[in-house]
Scaffold this active site. Structure first.
Site, PDB file in Angstrom:
ATOM      1  N   GLY A   1       0.825  -1.199   0.000  1.00 49.45           N
ATOM      2  CA  GLY A   1       0.000   0.000   0.000  1.00 49.45           C
ATOM      3  C   GLY A   1       0.857   1.246   0.000  1.00 49.45           C
ATOM      4  O   GLY A   1       1.989   1.235  -0.475  1.00 49.45           O
ATOM      5  N   CYS A   2       0.327   2.308   0.553  1.00 48.99           N
ATOM      6  CA  CYS A   2       1.020   3.599   0.578  1.00 48.99           C
ATOM      7  C   CYS A   2       2.356   3.490   1.309  1.00 48.99           C
ATOM      8  O   CYS A   2       2.415   3.025   2.449  1.00 48.99           O
ATOM      9  CB  CYS A   2       0.136   4.629   1.268  1.00 48.99           C
ATOM     10  SG  CYS A   2       0.943   6.199   1.556  1.00 48.99           S
ATOM     11  N   PHE A   3       3.425   3.934   0.671  1.00 46.12           N
ATOM     12  CA  PHE A   3       4.735   3.789   1.306  1.00 46.12           C
ATOM     13  C   PHE A   3       4.944   4.726   2.488  1.00 46.12           C
ATOM     14  O   PHE A   3       5.867   4.525   3.275  1.00 46.12           O
ATOM     15  CB  PHE A   3       5.898   3.869   0.311  1.00 46.12           C
ATOM     16  CG  PHE A   3       5.906   5.018  -0.669  1.00 46.12           C
ATOM     17  CD1 PHE A   3       5.321   6.238  -0.406  1.00 46.12           C
ATOM     18  CD2 PHE A   3       6.530   4.851  -1.908  1.00 46.12           C
ATOM     19  CE1 PHE A   3       5.361   7.290  -1.320  1.00 46.12           C
ATOM     20  CE2 PHE A   3       6.579   5.890  -2.835  1.00 46.12           C
ATOM     21  CZ  PHE A   3       5.987   7.116  -2.529  1.00 46.12           C
TER      22      PHE A   3
END
Length: 199
Positions: free
Chosen positions: A32-34
């Site tokens: 997902g979002c880093f």
């Protein structure tokens, strides 16, 4: 003799630094979002550094906007440099699998697209075998309600994300996204992996 002793000390210092550098290993995860991922792995004892970036696509030197378009094939990932004497690869995998939903294809919460896929990019055969065995055990024991869909793929060129993405949570902890999305993940990490965290 005095100068000779200094020279020997200096040489040993360089050798120690070189040996330490050789001991360090890399692990690459997409979950997902880093921004969220980076913040979690930075807290782990034995993790030396974490870099946010892009991997697994067919375009060289992609920008954040390119990756967000979903057309480059890249995933948002973190590249973890760690000391295997302090934290093992399977321990990193445990944090990886327990810190996101590995059963949703190309999606993490409200983030949808191939850039948010669950993926392990392995750097050697040992990492591949450990990741595949771990994934099989999760599915065999039905650790999740649905099958784990995490891709286990050979490491591809890693492109470091823009500077404003690096160390994001630490620099922007008061922003709504950090408070609403990342902070609860950090609190969960504290509860589950307290013994593995830096003090």
């Amino acid at each position: 003799m005095k100068y000779l002793s200094i020279m020997i000390i200096v040489l040993f210092s360089f050798n120690d630094a070189g040996a330490q550098a050789k001991k360090l290993q890399k692990a690459t995860f997409g979950m997902g979002c880093f921004w969220c991922t980076e913040a979690l792995f930075q807290r782990l004892n034995g993790v030396v550094s974490v870099r946010s970036g892009y991997e697994g696509g067919q375009v060289a030197n992609p920008t954040y906007e390119d990756v967000c378009s979903g057309t480059t094939g890249h995933a948002e990932v973190i590249e973890v440099t760690y000391d295997p004497l302090k934290i093992k690869y399977d321990e990193l995998l445990e944090v990886f699998w327990k810190s996101h939903d590995p059963t949703t294809l190309n999606r993490q919460g409200a983030d949808v697209g191939t850039q948010y896929r669950s993926v392990v990019f392995y750097h050697n055969d040992e990492q591949k075998q450990i990741a595949e065995k771990y994934k099989k055990e999760l599915n065999d024991t039905k650790a999740f309600d649905k099958p784990v869909v995490t891709a286990i793929t050979k490491a591809a060129p890693f492109y470091v994300a823009e500077n404003y993405h690096q160390d994001y949570f630490n620099k922007n902890s008061s922003k709504p996204y950090c408070r609403l999305v990342i902070l609860p993940k950090m609190e969960k990490l504290e509860k589950i992996f307290k013994a593995k965290l830096k003090h």
